[in-house]
Design an enzyme around this catalytic site. Structure first.
Site, short mmCIF file in Angstrom:
data_model
loop_
_atom_site.label_atom_id
_atom_site.label_comp_id
_atom_site.label_asym_id
_atom_site.label_seq_id
_atom_site.Cartn_x
_atom_site.Cartn_y
_atom_site.Cartn_z
N ARG A 145 0.83 -1.21 0.00
CA ARG A 145 0.00 0.00 0.00
C ARG A 145 0.87 1.26 0.00
O ARG A 145 0.58 2.23 -0.70
CB ARG A 145 -0.92 0.00 1.22
CG ARG A 145 -2.18 -0.85 1.07
CD ARG A 145 -3.15 -0.56 2.22
NE ARG A 145 -4.45 -1.16 1.97
CZ ARG A 145 -4.83 -2.34 2.43
NH1 ARG A 145 -4.00 -3.04 3.19
NH2 ARG A 145 -6.03 -2.83 2.15
N SER B 260 -22.89 -33.06 -15.44
CA SER B 260 -22.53 -33.32 -16.83
C SER B 260 -23.80 -33.38 -17.67
O SER B 260 -24.87 -33.74 -17.17
CB SER B 260 -21.78 -34.66 -16.92
OG SER B 260 -21.73 -35.13 -18.25
N LYS C 164 -21.77 -37.61 -12.50
CA LYS C 164 -20.70 -36.63 -12.35
C LYS C 164 -21.09 -35.49 -11.40
O LYS C 164 -22.18 -34.94 -11.48
CB LYS C 164 -20.32 -36.03 -13.70
CG LYS C 164 -19.68 -36.98 -14.69
CD LYS C 164 -18.27 -37.38 -14.27
CE LYS C 164 -17.30 -36.23 -14.36
NZ LYS C 164 -17.12 -35.73 -15.74
N ARG D 191 6.98 9.92 -20.95
CA ARG D 191 5.59 9.51 -21.21
C ARG D 191 5.60 8.44 -22.27
O ARG D 191 6.30 8.56 -23.27
CB ARG D 191 4.76 10.72 -21.68
CG ARG D 191 3.27 10.48 -21.94
CD ARG D 191 2.41 10.46 -20.69
NE ARG D 191 2.88 11.37 -19.65
CZ ARG D 191 2.65 12.68 -19.61
NH1 ARG D 191 1.98 13.28 -20.57
NH2 ARG D 191 3.09 13.41 -18.61
#
Length: 446
Positions: A186, A275, A281, A314
């Site tokens: 931070r 499935s 499944k 820049r």
């Protein structure tokens, strides 16, 4: 039309987190930049750089401004950044005598970068709260299963018994480190970006540093020693943190998937997906998504590092790469955290199956323990050869390793007692305690 899975109405709910994604909408981006413009005018008015009346009018206009995203699209296409069009829209909403003081001494990158940082500040708060919630859940699992034996697996093969609580504590330890990294992150990330046209705030003359400090204070951001228009290490460090977090979550999810395979069945990761053709499944969808997001972030991190090579004072192209990359990483992290927290809270631990899988090895998983038990009564190389030979017999006959050893040597070893896998979890208990102590200490600091 959806261009990515993140903004797809079909796939989006799978790969995104609404709370995190809300920070990267056009509306959120525009609001953050408008907030910066309003705070800049207020700071300059307080420092005597622009008339107080103009500062008050600009701040009031920014507070009530509602600028539609499509109003900025044409200007962004021509300028390569939305700020000039944003400034034009804001000026159209106030008297010209005041409007001319809007955006005084700033450059587009100041407004865009600082707006981004304001949104990342919110993202960090959100993700830290999620990490702490996950840490609490993992701490509960580690404490509850400190005495639950499970097969440790190295290079995908059964190794020796360990504690499932320790496995959870290992996951937790990494989560805690990610939280511990946040204060330093931070401090280096949440910084005002304010350099003006070429980074030296020349347009503000001798008021430059005063305005900078006032603006940072109003926005709740730190001051960078020098402009960071083209030194993006703060953003790169943040991207690295995002990849570290999702990497930890992906490792945890991959462990869960492997332990939830039908043949292993030591865990059930809560609800799952079905499935289209196999009624049996129950797919670990949440865990799969976490792994996918972790791999996605790892790849995007390399792109962020490529974007670090800005030219001089820049860079348009490298700045644009960040826009394409970083939001995806932040949103992916939010989604992975939400899925991991849900997965951990719904996790069903099948301790009976864990023990049964250990016992199914007929003692082969306890070969190391047998060797050290024998080494108390004979040279270790001889003990190692004896156990190795006995392991071969186990594979041929299906007899328990300790029964084979009891037949082959007449030594005062309590083989029956040593069959209990709970006796072979080493220092799991103290290790779990150390991690839980770190968890408690971190909680006390929050």
């Amino acid at each position: 039309m959806s261009l990515t899975a993140f903004d797809s109405q079909v796939l989006g709910p799978l790969f995104t987190d609404p709370d995190t994604a809300a920070l990267f909408t056009d509306e959120a981006m525009i609001k953050a930049m408008v907030d910066v413009e309003g705070a800049l005018a207020a700071a300059e008015g307080a420092c005597g750089v622009i008339p107080q009346a103009s500062a008050a009018m600009i701040e009031k206009t920014c507070a009530r401004a509602r600028i539609a995203a499509h109003r900025l699209s044409e200007g962004t296409l021509s300028d390569g950044v939305p700020v000039p069009a944003l400034v034009k829209e804001l000026r159209s909403q106030m008297d010209a005598d005041h409007a001319r003081f809007l955006h005084w001494g700033a450059t587009s990158q100041d407004i865009s970068d600082t707006g981004l940082i304001l949104r990342l500040k919110s993202a960090l708060d959100l993700h830290e709260a999620r990490l702490r919630q996950l840490a609490d859940t993992l701490a509960g699992l580690a404490a509850a299963h400190r005495d639950t034996p499970v097969a440790a697996r190295t290079r995908t093969q059964q190794a020796t018994p360990t504690s499932f609580g320790l496995k959870c504590a290992v996951w937790l330890s990494a989560v805690l480190r990610h939280i511990e990294r946040l204060p330093g992150l931070r401090a280096r990330l949440l910084l005002l970006s304010f350099g003006g046209a070429a980074g030296n705030l020349a347009a503000l003359g001798d008021k430059a540093m005063e305005v900078e400090a006032a603006l940072a204070a109003r926005l709740g951001l730190g001051l960078a020693p020098a402009p960071w228009h083209t030194m993006r290490d703060g953003l790169d460090e943040y991207a690295g943190w995002l990849s570290l977090v999702t990497g930890t979550l992906g490792k945890m999810a991959q462990d869960v998937m492997l332990m939830a395979q039908n043949e292993v069945a030591e865990l059930r990761p809560g609800s799952g997906g079905g499935s289209s053709t196999m009624p049996n499944k129950v797919n670990p969808v949440g865990a799969e998504v976490i792994v996918a997001l972790a791999r996605q972030n790892a790849g995007l991190l390399a792109t962020m590092h490529q974007a670090a090579l800005h030219e001089h004072e820049r860079s348009g192209s490298n700045w644009s790469i960040e826009w394409l990359t970083l939001p995806q990483m932040v949103i992916a992290t939010g989604a992975a955290l939400a899925a991991a927290t849900r997965m951990a809270s719904e996790l069903v631990v099948r301790g009976d199956v864990m023990r049964a899988n250990i016992e199914a090895s007929n003692g082969l998983m306890l070969a190391e323990a047998a060797m050290f038990a024998l080494a108390d009564h004979m040279p270790r190389p001889e003990a190692q050869e004896l156990v190795k030979s006995a392991c071969k017999a186990v594979n041929e006959t299906g007899t328990h390793l300790f029964d084979v050893l009891a037949q082959r040597c007449d030594l005062p070893v309590d083989w029956e007692a040593l069959k209990d896998p709970a006796r072979h979890m080493g220092a799991s208990g103290p290790m779990i305690d150390r991690v839980l102590e770190s968890h408690q200490a971190l909680g006390a600091k929050s």
